[in-house]
Design an enzyme around this catalytic site. Structure first.
Site, short mmCIF file in Angstrom:
data_model
loop_
_atom_site.label_atom_id
_atom_site.label_comp_id
_atom_site.label_asym_id
_atom_site.label_seq_id
_atom_site.Cartn_x
_atom_site.Cartn_y
_atom_site.Cartn_z
N HIS A 1 0.84 -1.21 0.00
CA HIS A 1 0.00 0.00 0.00
C HIS A 1 0.88 1.26 0.00
O HIS A 1 0.55 2.25 -0.67
CB HIS A 1 -0.89 0.04 1.25
CG HIS A 1 -1.83 -1.12 1.39
ND1 HIS A 1 -1.70 -2.07 2.38
CD2 HIS A 1 -2.93 -1.49 0.68
CE1 HIS A 1 -2.69 -2.96 2.28
NE2 HIS A 1 -3.43 -2.64 1.25
N GLN B 1 -17.89 -7.40 -1.04
CA GLN B 1 -17.00 -8.21 -1.88
C GLN B 1 -16.55 -9.49 -1.19
O GLN B 1 -15.76 -10.25 -1.72
CB GLN B 1 -15.79 -7.39 -2.33
CG GLN B 1 -14.79 -7.07 -1.24
CD GLN B 1 -13.75 -6.06 -1.70
OE1 GLN B 1 -14.06 -4.90 -1.97
NE2 GLN B 1 -12.51 -6.50 -1.84
N LYS C 1 -0.89 -6.62 -7.94
CA LYS C 1 -1.12 -7.80 -7.08
C LYS C 1 -2.52 -8.36 -7.33
O LYS C 1 -2.71 -9.57 -7.38
CB LYS C 1 -0.94 -7.37 -5.62
CG LYS C 1 -1.57 -8.26 -4.60
CD LYS C 1 -0.72 -9.47 -4.36
CE LYS C 1 -1.11 -10.27 -3.14
NZ LYS C 1 -2.50 -10.36 -2.84
N GLN D 1 -8.54 -7.47 -10.76
CA GLN D 1 -9.25 -6.28 -10.25
C GLN D 1 -8.81 -5.04 -11.00
O GLN D 1 -9.63 -4.22 -11.42
CB GLN D 1 -8.93 -6.15 -8.75
CG GLN D 1 -9.37 -4.85 -8.12
CD GLN D 1 -9.11 -4.85 -6.62
OE1 GLN D 1 -9.82 -5.51 -5.87
NE2 GLN D 1 -8.10 -4.13 -6.17
N LEU E 1 3.35 -9.16 -0.77
CA LEU E 1 2.80 -8.61 0.47
C LEU E 1 1.28 -8.61 0.40
O LEU E 1 0.70 -8.29 -0.64
CB LEU E 1 3.31 -7.19 0.68
CG LEU E 1 4.82 -7.09 0.86
CD1 LEU E 1 5.24 -5.63 1.02
CD2 LEU E 1 5.29 -7.89 2.06
N ARG F 1 -3.47 -10.45 4.26
CA ARG F 1 -3.82 -11.81 4.69
C ARG F 1 -2.61 -12.63 5.09
O ARG F 1 -2.76 -13.70 5.68
CB ARG F 1 -4.61 -12.53 3.59
CG ARG F 1 -6.00 -11.92 3.38
CD ARG F 1 -6.88 -12.77 2.49
NE ARG F 1 -8.27 -12.36 2.57
CZ ARG F 1 -8.89 -11.57 1.68
NH1 ARG F 1 -8.23 -11.11 0.65
NH2 ARG F 1 -10.15 -11.24 1.84
P1 AMP Z 1 -6.42 -4.12 -0.32
O1 AMP Z 1 -6.24 -3.32 0.92
O2 AMP Z 1 -5.93 -5.52 -0.21
O3 AMP Z 1 -7.80 -4.00 -0.89
O4 AMP Z 1 -5.48 -3.46 -1.40
C1 AMP Z 1 -5.55 -2.10 -1.70
C2 AMP Z 1 -4.70 -1.82 -2.90
O5 AMP Z 1 -3.35 -2.19 -2.62
C3 AMP Z 1 -5.12 -2.62 -4.15
O6 AMP Z 1 -4.99 -1.80 -5.29
C4 AMP Z 1 -4.11 -3.74 -4.16
O7 AMP Z 1 -3.89 -4.27 -5.45
C5 AMP Z 1 -2.88 -3.02 -3.65
N1 AMP Z 1 -1.91 -3.98 -3.11
C6 AMP Z 1 -2.13 -4.94 -2.18
N2 AMP Z 1 -1.00 -5.66 -1.99
C7 AMP Z 1 -0.06 -5.14 -2.81
C8 AMP Z 1 1.30 -5.45 -3.09
N3 AMP Z 1 1.93 -6.45 -2.47
N4 AMP Z 1 1.96 -4.70 -4.00
C9 AMP Z 1 1.33 -3.69 -4.65
N5 AMP Z 1 0.05 -3.35 -4.43
C10 AMP Z 1 -0.64 -4.06 -3.53
#
Ligand code: AMP
Length: 277
Positions: free
Chosen positions: A31, A55, A146, A150, A186, A189
């Protein structure tokens, strides 16, 4: 700097035309990389933190999803976030306010991928992202590779809405996946994994690495499955698809992407990477 924390749509009015990073919180270096990319646009940076119930499937981890708001506010600020938008469910989905939810683009509905394994997942994702775009009205929105399916689905949704002017001038920016030193992508989860499970989870990245130099989609898929099996990781899918449409492909003459969703016991992980880069 400590960012301004806001929780209602009304408070967003001064921050339209921003660079926007939507998240579900439990922020990590993946993030933070997106926040830094948003800072590079030189517009004010808004990070949303909202665990979107629509979701998650009925048997998924909505209740145990990590929630660490105070810590997230401080860390997002260190990377340059100006505003944290942390609404409650009622502010995002007011009962008296119908949300125009775009239909799923083809890229979200290809056989055996995420929406097929988790029916309703992308409907929920597009619903919340469309809603957040309505409220935040950003100039840029940054998403991680990642979540490759999506990213493509949201880009397709925004393309489709362009003519209608729903979100005005809005560009979707993708950012490469951030990994730990050992290659594990990363993810919020990853916190669910104990040391032994974490070691097994490295199977995903190892499988993707094997797929980079494969000779055909079929060959790559069997290599990936073999490596996942060797790590005692159970795939929902481990496939090589067209990198833009996510349709099945017969050869690697076209741009291709390897995509995996797999379970280490009860922890479901996803990852993806290029083929023949
Ligand atoms: P999330 O909080 O899991 O919904 O992720 C929020 C945003 O962070 C989404 O656009 C994800 O694709 C991105 N994201 C999550 N993990 C990573 C990662 N390891 N590297 C780059 N972006 C990430």
């Amino acid at each position: 700097m400590v960012p301004t924390v806001i929780t209602t749509a009304e408070e967003l009015a001064p921050y339209h035309e921003s660079s926007f990073v939507p998240t579900m919180g439990a922020l990590h270096a993946g993030h933070f990389a997106l926040i830094e990319a948003a800072v590079a646009t030189e517009l004010p940076v808004i990070v949303s933190i909202f665990v979107n119930p629509t979701q998650f499937g009925p048997d998924e981890d909505l209740d145990r999803y990590p929630r660490t708001l105070e810590q997230d506010v401080m860390s997002a600020g260190r990377y340059g976030a100006d505003v944290i938008f942390a609404p409650d469910v009622e502010s995002v989905y007011p009962t008296d306010d119908a949300i125009d939810v775009p239909s799923l683009p083809d890229v979200a509905t290809q056989p055996r991928l995420e929406e097929k394994v988790r029916p309703g997942h992308f409907e929920g994702v597009l619903q919340v992202v469309a809603r957040l775009f309505d409220l935040v009205r950003p100039r840029y929105a940054i998403f991680g590779e990642k979540d490759y399916q999506q990213l493509l689905s949201i880009a397709a949704m925004v393309d489709e809405a362009y003519e209608s002017g729903r979100w005005g001038e809005l560009d979707i920016l993708g950012h490469p996946t951030e990994r730990d030193l050992d290659g594990l992508a990363l993810s919020s989860r990853n916190q669910y994994l104990n040391a032994h499970q974490r070691a097994r989870a490295l199977g995903l990245n190892r499988a993707l690495k094997a797929a980079i130099n494969t000779t055909s989609p079929d060959e790559g898929e069997s290599q990936m499955k073999k490596i996942l099996r060797a790590h005692d990781v159970r795939p929902d899918y481990a496939v090589i698809r067209h990198a833009e449409t996510l349709m099945p492909i017969d050869s690697l003459d076209e741009p291709a992407r390897a995509l995996i969703a797999a379970r280490v016991d009860d922890v479901r992980l996803i990852d993806n990477g290029p083929v023949r880069e």
